[in-house]
Design a protein around this motif. Structure first.
Motif, PDB file in Angstrom:
ATOM      1  N   PRO A 182      23.564  22.224 -21.235  1.00 50.00           N
ATOM      2  CA  PRO A 182      22.354  21.694 -21.740  1.00 50.00           C
ATOM      3  C   PRO A 182      21.213  21.773 -20.590  1.00 50.00           C
ATOM      4  CG  PRO A 182      23.882  19.863 -21.273  1.00 50.00           C
ATOM      5  CD  PRO A 182      24.454  21.187 -21.480  1.00 50.00           C
ATOM      6  N   ASP A 183      21.808  21.967 -19.385  1.00 47.60           N
ATOM      7  CA  ASP A 183      20.970  22.117 -18.229  1.00 47.60           C
ATOM      8  C   ASP A 183      20.273  23.460 -18.081  1.00 47.60           C
ATOM      9  OD1 ASP A 183      21.209  19.415 -17.654  1.00 47.60           O
ATOM     10  OD2 ASP A 183      23.071  19.832 -16.460  1.00 47.60           O
ATOM     11  N   ALA A 184      21.170  24.429 -18.820  1.00 43.50           N
ATOM     12  CA  ALA A 184      20.724  25.955 -18.835  1.00 43.50           C
ATOM     13  C   ALA A 184      20.798  26.571 -20.411  1.00 43.50           C
ATOM     14  CB  ALA A 184      21.754  26.803 -17.967  1.00 43.50           C
ATOM     15  N   PRO A 185      19.335  26.217 -21.099  1.00 43.80           N
ATOM     16  CA  PRO A 185      19.485  26.458 -22.305  1.00 43.80           C
ATOM     17  C   PRO A 185      19.311  27.727 -22.635  1.00 43.80           C
ATOM     18  CG  PRO A 185      17.308  25.379 -21.623  1.00 43.80           C
ATOM     19  CD  PRO A 185      18.284  25.354 -20.422  1.00 43.80           C
ATOM     20  N   THR A 186      18.859  28.688 -21.824  1.00 43.45           N
ATOM     21  CA  THR A 186      19.051  30.258 -22.072  1.00 43.45           C
ATOM     22  C   THR A 186      20.422  30.742 -21.879  1.00 43.45           C
ATOM     23  OG1 THR A 186      18.382  30.640 -19.812  1.00 43.45           O
ATOM     24  CG2 THR A 186      16.623  30.505 -21.496  1.00 43.45           C
TER      25      THR A 186
END
Length: 200
Positions: A182-186
């Motif tokens: 969730p902290d790196a959505p890409t």
């Protein structure tokens, strides 16, 4: 014992592992990367800017198949005759796998989000196209046993089991570590899968 690797996550499973044992194995797996050792390499082909070469498999005769994510193409490269377009479908292609008889299976996705599984005949003709409404984003796949593949789902925290004979798909493993960060959505979740040891 079966060893499954999903984005650097090593999971050791026995053929009769229970769901709780699988979850425990996932939770205890180390994400540490082994030392990198460089090996010689050479360029086989180059493609125009904008091409998104996604997955690659190599047949027993050395023929290379590659999915192109944007155009829905499967590129075939033979050692004796160069490259051609083996097949093309109307959606983007991601994962690619070979059954023991040489049959190609691919995962695909439409711009509107629908997920698909394709099987291709020896001449590149799609044998069938299955829409998989329960999937999030079908990505890399690996042959689990003859006619059965495991497929990584990049958004649904799931490894799917797909039987090419029955054309049925069922969850094989579901775990939070397979989900996107969730902290790196890409960055996707489970992006691909490899079996390092298996039952055949």
């Amino acid at each position: 014992m079966l060893t499954v690797g999903v984005i650097g996550l090593g999971i050791a499973l026995s053929p009769i592992s229970t769901a709780s044992e699988i979850s425990q194995s996932v939770a205890q797996s180390s994400l540490e990367q082994p030392p990198m050792q460089l090996v010689p390499a050479r360029t086989l082909a180059t493609y125009p800017k904008g091409y998104f070469l996604e997955s690659i498999v190599i047949d027993v005769d050395g023929t290379i198949y590659i999915t192109e994510n944007q155009t829905g193409q499967i590129i075939r490269r033979r050692a004796d005759s160069g490259a051609d377009i083996f097949s093309q479908v109307e959606v983007g292609l991601a994962g690619l796998g070979l059954d023991i008889d040489g049959t190609l299976i691919a995962t695909g996705h439409a711009e509107t989000g629908e997920q698909y599984i394709f099987e291709f005949a020896a001449d590149g003709t799609p044998e069938y196209e299955l829409r998989i409404p329960e999937a999030g984003f079908l990505n890399g796949l690996a042959l689990f046993r003859p006619s059965v593949f495991l497929i990584a789902d990049s958004t649904a925290s799931t490894l799917w089991q797909f039987d090419t004979e029955t054309r049925q798909i069922t969850p094989w493993l579901q775990h939070e570590t397979l989900a996107p960060n969730p902290d790196a959505p890409t960055i996707p979740g489970a992006n691909g899968i490899k079996l390092f040891e298996g039952p055949f």
